[in-house]
Design a protein around this motif. Structure first.
Motif, short mmCIF file in Angstrom:
data_model
loop_
_atom_site.label_atom_id
_atom_site.label_comp_id
_atom_site.label_asym_id
_atom_site.label_seq_id
_atom_site.Cartn_x
_atom_site.Cartn_y
_atom_site.Cartn_z
N ILE A 27 0.84 -1.21 0.00
CA ILE A 27 0.00 0.00 0.00
C ILE A 27 0.87 1.25 0.00
O ILE A 27 0.62 2.20 -0.75
CB ILE A 27 -0.96 -0.02 1.20
CG1 ILE A 27 -2.01 -1.11 1.01
CG2 ILE A 27 -1.62 1.33 1.40
CD1 ILE A 27 -2.88 -1.35 2.21
N LEU A 28 1.91 1.27 0.82
CA LEU A 28 2.79 2.44 0.87
C LEU A 28 3.51 2.64 -0.46
O LEU A 28 3.65 3.77 -0.94
CB LEU A 28 3.80 2.29 2.01
CG LEU A 28 3.22 2.44 3.41
CD1 LEU A 28 4.30 2.17 4.45
CD2 LEU A 28 2.62 3.81 3.61
N ALA A 29 3.97 1.55 -1.06
CA ALA A 29 4.64 1.66 -2.35
C ALA A 29 3.68 2.18 -3.42
O ALA A 29 4.06 3.00 -4.26
CB ALA A 29 5.22 0.31 -2.76
N THR A 30 2.45 1.73 -3.37
CA THR A 30 1.45 2.20 -4.34
C THR A 30 1.19 3.69 -4.16
O THR A 30 1.09 4.44 -5.14
CB THR A 30 0.14 1.41 -4.16
OG1 THR A 30 0.43 0.02 -4.29
CG2 THR A 30 -0.87 1.82 -5.21
N ILE A 31 1.10 4.14 -2.91
CA ILE A 31 0.88 5.57 -2.66
C ILE A 31 2.05 6.39 -3.18
O ILE A 31 1.86 7.43 -3.83
CB ILE A 31 0.65 5.80 -1.16
CG1 ILE A 31 -0.69 5.21 -0.73
CG2 ILE A 31 0.72 7.29 -0.82
CD1 ILE A 31 -0.91 5.21 0.76
N VAL A 32 3.27 5.92 -2.95
CA VAL A 32 4.45 6.66 -3.42
C VAL A 32 4.48 6.71 -4.94
O VAL A 32 4.74 7.76 -5.54
CB VAL A 32 5.73 6.01 -2.85
CG1 VAL A 32 6.97 6.56 -3.53
CG2 VAL A 32 5.80 6.24 -1.35
N ILE A 33 4.19 5.60 -5.59
CA ILE A 33 4.23 5.56 -7.05
C ILE A 33 3.14 6.45 -7.64
O ILE A 33 3.39 7.22 -8.57
CB ILE A 33 4.08 4.10 -7.54
CG1 ILE A 33 5.35 3.32 -7.20
CG2 ILE A 33 3.81 4.05 -9.04
CD1 ILE A 33 5.23 1.83 -7.43
N MET A 34 1.94 6.37 -7.10
CA MET A 34 0.85 7.20 -7.63
C MET A 34 1.12 8.69 -7.39
O MET A 34 0.82 9.52 -8.24
CB MET A 34 -0.48 6.80 -6.99
CG MET A 34 -0.97 5.44 -7.40
SD MET A 34 -1.21 5.34 -9.18
CE MET A 34 -1.72 3.67 -9.36
N THR A 35 1.69 9.01 -6.25
CA THR A 35 2.02 10.41 -5.97
C THR A 35 3.08 10.92 -6.93
O THR A 35 2.97 12.03 -7.46
CB THR A 35 2.50 10.56 -4.52
OG1 THR A 35 1.50 10.04 -3.65
CG2 THR A 35 2.76 12.01 -4.17
N SER A 36 4.09 10.11 -7.18
CA SER A 36 5.14 10.55 -8.11
C SER A 36 4.60 10.66 -9.53
O SER A 36 4.97 11.58 -10.26
CB SER A 36 6.33 9.59 -8.06
OG SER A 36 5.95 8.32 -8.52
N LEU A 37 3.72 9.76 -9.92
CA LEU A 37 3.13 9.86 -11.26
C LEU A 37 2.25 11.09 -11.39
O LEU A 37 2.11 11.66 -12.48
CB LEU A 37 2.30 8.60 -11.56
CG LEU A 37 3.09 7.34 -11.86
CD1 LEU A 37 2.14 6.16 -12.03
CD2 LEU A 37 3.93 7.51 -13.11
N PHE A 38 1.67 11.52 -10.28
CA PHE A 38 0.81 12.70 -10.32
C PHE A 38 1.63 13.98 -10.26
O PHE A 38 1.35 14.95 -10.96
CB PHE A 38 -0.17 12.65 -9.14
CG PHE A 38 -1.07 13.85 -9.07
CD1 PHE A 38 -2.11 14.00 -9.97
CD2 PHE A 38 -0.87 14.82 -8.11
CE1 PHE A 38 -2.94 15.11 -9.91
CE2 PHE A 38 -1.69 15.94 -8.04
CZ PHE A 38 -2.73 16.08 -8.94
N LEU A 39 2.68 14.00 -9.43
CA LEU A 39 3.41 15.24 -9.19
C LEU A 39 4.51 15.51 -10.22
O LEU A 39 4.79 16.67 -10.52
CB LEU A 39 4.02 15.22 -7.79
CG LEU A 39 3.03 15.34 -6.64
CD1 LEU A 39 3.78 15.32 -5.32
CD2 LEU A 39 2.21 16.61 -6.75
N CYS A 40 5.13 14.48 -10.74
CA CYS A 40 6.26 14.71 -11.65
C CYS A 40 5.85 15.43 -12.94
O CYS A 40 6.51 16.39 -13.33
CB CYS A 40 6.97 13.40 -11.96
SG CYS A 40 7.96 12.83 -10.55
N PRO A 41 4.78 15.04 -13.61
CA PRO A 41 4.39 15.81 -14.80
C PRO A 41 3.97 17.24 -14.46
O PRO A 41 4.29 18.17 -15.20
CB PRO A 41 3.21 15.02 -15.38
CG PRO A 41 3.38 13.65 -14.85
CD PRO A 41 3.99 13.82 -13.50
N ALA A 42 3.29 17.41 -13.34
CA ALA A 42 2.88 18.76 -12.95
C ALA A 42 4.10 19.62 -12.65
O ALA A 42 4.16 20.79 -13.04
CB ALA A 42 1.97 18.69 -11.72
N THR A 43 5.09 19.06 -12.00
CA THR A 43 6.31 19.81 -11.71
C THR A 43 7.04 20.16 -13.00
O THR A 43 7.56 21.27 -13.15
CB THR A 43 7.22 18.98 -10.79
OG1 THR A 43 6.48 18.59 -9.65
CG2 THR A 43 8.43 19.76 -10.36
#
Length: 60
Positions: A27-43
């Motif tokens: 679950i923690l790995a999924t949260i980290v991956i989804m957060t990075s997929l969401f934030l990296c393009p926006a950044t």
């Protein structure tokens, strides 16, 4: 008689505790991956827009 032959670790920690830790880590790995997929393009978009902003480049 079965309780005597068990090791102390088995008596203290049930076997399913490892499954719980595995689920928590997934679950923690999924949260980290989804957060990075969401934030990296926006950044990347924010950095691109800041670098190509007309006011910062001296255009009036």
């Amino acid at each position: 008689m079965d309780a005597i032959t068990q090791s102390p670790v088995d008596a203290v920690l049930p076997k399913h505790i490892l499954d719980i830790w595995a689920i928590v880590l997934i679950i923690l790995a999924t949260i980290v991956i989804m957060t990075s997929l969401f934030l990296c393009p926006a950044t990347a978009v924010i950095i691109y827009r800041m670098r190509t902003h007309p006011v910062l480049n001296g255009a009036a």
